[in-house]
Design a protein around this motif. Structure first.
Motif, PDB file in Angstrom:
ATOM      1  N   SER A 281      62.034 100.761   2.250  1.00 52.87           N
ATOM      2  CA  SER A 281      61.406 100.721   0.928  1.00 52.87           C
ATOM      3  C   SER A 281      59.934 100.347   1.005  1.00 52.87           C
ATOM      4  O   SER A 281      59.469  99.793   1.995  1.00 52.87           O
ATOM      5  CB  SER A 281      62.136  99.712   0.034  1.00 52.87           C
ATOM      6  N   ASN A 282      59.219 100.630  -0.077  1.00 57.30           N
ATOM      7  CA  ASN A 282      57.833 100.210  -0.237  1.00 57.30           C
ATOM      8  C   ASN A 282      57.717  99.412  -1.523  1.00 57.30           C
ATOM      9  O   ASN A 282      58.218  99.845  -2.570  1.00 57.30           O
ATOM     10  CB  ASN A 282      56.898 101.416  -0.290  1.00 57.30           C
ATOM     11  N   ALA A 283      57.074  98.258  -1.449  1.00 59.03           N
ATOM     12  CA  ALA A 283      56.912  97.400  -2.626  1.00 59.03           C
ATOM     13  C   ALA A 283      55.528  97.650  -3.216  1.00 59.03           C
ATOM     14  O   ALA A 283      54.517  97.256  -2.621  1.00 59.03           O
ATOM     15  CB  ALA A 283      57.082  95.937  -2.248  1.00 59.03           C
ATOM     16  N   THR A 284      55.491  98.293  -4.372  1.00 61.22           N
ATOM     17  CA  THR A 284      54.217  98.686  -4.956  1.00 61.22           C
ATOM     18  C   THR A 284      54.095  98.248  -6.405  1.00 61.22           C
ATOM     19  O   THR A 284      55.084  97.972  -7.084  1.00 61.22           O
ATOM     20  CB  THR A 284      54.047 100.212  -4.908  1.00 61.22           C
ATOM     21  N   VAL A 285      52.851  98.200  -6.838  1.00 67.18           N
ATOM     22  CA  VAL A 285      52.532  98.070  -8.257  1.00 67.18           C
ATOM     23  C   VAL A 285      52.236  99.483  -8.742  1.00 67.18           C
ATOM     24  O   VAL A 285      51.349 100.150  -8.187  1.00 67.18           O
ATOM     25  CB  VAL A 285      51.310  97.160  -8.469  1.00 67.18           C
ATOM     26  N   ASP A 286      52.975  99.959  -9.720  1.00 63.87           N
ATOM     27  CA  ASP A 286      52.817 101.336 -10.156  1.00 63.87           C
ATOM     28  C   ASP A 286      51.780 101.472 -11.256  1.00 63.87           C
ATOM     29  O   ASP A 286      51.588 100.567 -12.087  1.00 63.87           O
ATOM     30  CB  ASP A 286      54.161 101.899 -10.643  1.00 63.87           C
ATOM     31  N   GLY A 287      51.116 102.608 -11.264  1.00 68.58           N
ATOM     32  CA  GLY A 287      50.134 102.912 -12.285  1.00 68.58           C
ATOM     33  C   GLY A 287      50.796 103.474 -13.533  1.00 68.58           C
ATOM     34  O   GLY A 287      52.028 103.607 -13.607  1.00 68.58           O
ATOM     35  N   PRO A 288      50.009 103.846 -14.542  1.00 72.74           N
ATOM     36  CA  PRO A 288      50.553 104.377 -15.790  1.00 72.74           C
ATOM     37  C   PRO A 288      51.389 105.643 -15.613  1.00 72.74           C
ATOM     38  O   PRO A 288      52.296 105.906 -16.408  1.00 72.74           O
ATOM     39  CB  PRO A 288      49.294 104.665 -16.630  1.00 72.74           C
ATOM     40  N   ASP A 289      51.104 106.402 -14.543  1.00 76.87           N
ATOM     41  CA  ASP A 289      51.861 107.636 -14.302  1.00 76.87           C
ATOM     42  C   ASP A 289      53.119 107.401 -13.483  1.00 76.87           C
ATOM     43  O   ASP A 289      53.833 108.338 -13.134  1.00 76.87           O
ATOM     44  CB  ASP A 289      50.983 108.682 -13.617  1.00 76.87           C
ATOM     45  N   GLY A 290      53.407 106.136 -13.162  1.00 81.70           N
ATOM     46  CA  GLY A 290      54.602 105.810 -12.395  1.00 81.70           C
ATOM     47  C   GLY A 290      54.436 105.928 -10.895  1.00 81.70           C
ATOM     48  O   GLY A 290      55.355 105.615 -10.140  1.00 81.70           O
ATOM     49  N   LEU A 291      53.284 106.368 -10.440  1.00 82.41           N
ATOM     50  CA  LEU A 291      53.026 106.486  -9.007  1.00 82.41           C
ATOM     51  C   LEU A 291      52.385 105.204  -8.481  1.00 82.41           C
ATOM     52  O   LEU A 291      51.748 104.466  -9.232  1.00 82.41           O
ATOM     53  CB  LEU A 291      52.110 107.681  -8.740  1.00 82.41           C
ATOM     54  N   PRO A 292      52.536 104.916  -7.183  1.00 79.96           N
ATOM     55  CA  PRO A 292      51.984 103.672  -6.627  1.00 79.96           C
ATOM     56  C   PRO A 292      50.476 103.559  -6.836  1.00 79.96           C
ATOM     57  O   PRO A 292      49.733 104.497  -6.545  1.00 79.96           O
ATOM     58  CB  PRO A 292      52.326 103.785  -5.136  1.00 79.96           C
ATOM     59  N   ALA A 293      50.051 102.410  -7.323  1.00 83.19           N
ATOM     60  CA  ALA A 293      48.628 102.163  -7.541  1.00 83.19           C
ATOM     61  C   ALA A 293      48.125 100.988  -6.705  1.00 83.19           C
ATOM     62  O   ALA A 293      46.922 100.754  -6.633  1.00 83.19           O
ATOM     63  CB  ALA A 293      48.363 101.894  -9.019  1.00 83.19           C
ATOM     64  N   GLY A 294      49.016 100.257  -6.075  1.00 82.56           N
ATOM     65  CA  GLY A 294      48.629  99.115  -5.261  1.00 82.56           C
ATOM     66  C   GLY A 294      49.840  98.527  -4.568  1.00 82.56           C
ATOM     67  O   GLY A 294      50.983  98.931  -4.829  1.00 82.56           O
ATOM     68  N   LEU A 295      49.599  97.586  -3.678  1.00 84.95           N
ATOM     69  CA  LEU A 295      50.670  96.944  -2.915  1.00 84.95           C
ATOM     70  C   LEU A 295      51.105  95.659  -3.604  1.00 84.95           C
ATOM     71  O   LEU A 295      50.268  94.885  -4.078  1.00 84.95           O
ATOM     72  CB  LEU A 295      50.199  96.634  -1.496  1.00 84.95           C
ATOM     73  N   LEU A 296      52.402  95.426  -3.638  1.00 86.91           N
ATOM     74  CA  LEU A 296      52.922  94.208  -4.252  1.00 86.91           C
ATOM     75  C   LEU A 296      52.627  92.984  -3.391  1.00 86.91           C
ATOM     76  O   LEU A 296      52.472  91.881  -3.906  1.00 86.91           O
ATOM     77  CB  LEU A 296      54.433  94.352  -4.475  1.00 86.91           C
TER      78      LEU A 296
END
Length: 198
Positions: free
Chosen positions: A76-91
């Motif tokens: 898995s990848n732990a991410t902060v998602d952007g408004p479009d639901g795609l990864p925008a940053g690392l958790l």
């Protein structure tokens, strides 16, 4: 044959379950109830974390006893998602989900792999026009050898598997998720993977 429990029944988990069963392993995919996950984890030699990365640490951290002396394969990848639901940053900037799991589960052998590709490539690497790379990160050499064996059993050429070193190297492979939204916006959801050209 290994006894494997896969936590997560989405596209990643179900795809891995199908491929690993085809390779001759005994695979369980428990439902989301804590009791079912604990029972299945306790019975397994290998547990695969295919849960959404943002909730993985809390979910697996509660299974410390059940995962004692177990190989935990984290895809898995732990991410902060952007408004479009795609990864925008690392958790976990400056760290990684794999490192956080290893810290929370000190008696579990965590191995990071298969997190640098679209889910469909995990179980069909030979479908790409160029060889992809499956990276391994983990502190236990024997556990990484076991995981490499699982990968070759589902279609990975051993030459396509690269051992990066200890669990701290998962920071690098997890950061590759930041490529994903840009690749998807550029080319769509066509299968792709990060690859080391040699």
């Amino acid at each position: 044959m290994n006894t494997i429990t896969i936590l997560g029944s989405g596209r990643v988990g179900s795809g891995l379950a199908t491929a690993l069963r085809r390779a001759g392993h005994d695979v369980a995919v428990p439902d989301r109830s804590p009791g079912a996950a604990a029972d299945a984890a306790r019975a397994a030699q290998i547990v695969i974390n295919a849960t959404p990365g943002a909730g993985s640490l809390e979910r697996l951290g509660a299974l410390q006893e059940e995962l004692r002396d177990t190989i935990l394969v984290d895809v898995s990848n732990a991410t902060v998602d952007g408004p479009d639901g795609l990864p925008a940053g690392l958790l976990y900037p400056g760290s990684s989900l794999a490192e956080q799991l290893q810290q929370a589960l000190p008696e579990t052998r965590v191995v990071k792999t298969l997190n640098t590709m679209l889910f469909s490539v995990m179980t069909a690497p030979a479908t790409l026009t160029q060889p992809p790379t499956a990276f391994l990160s983990g502190n236990d050499p024997e556990a990484k050898l076991t995981v490499a064996g699982l990968l070759t059993g589902i279609g990975w050429n051993p030459q396509w598997i690269t051992d990066l070193g200890g669990i701290e190297t998962a920071q690098a492979s997890e950061a590759a998720i930041l490529f994903v939204p840009h690749v998807i916006r550029s080319t769509g959801l066509a299968p792709f993977a990060i690859s080391i050209a040699r």
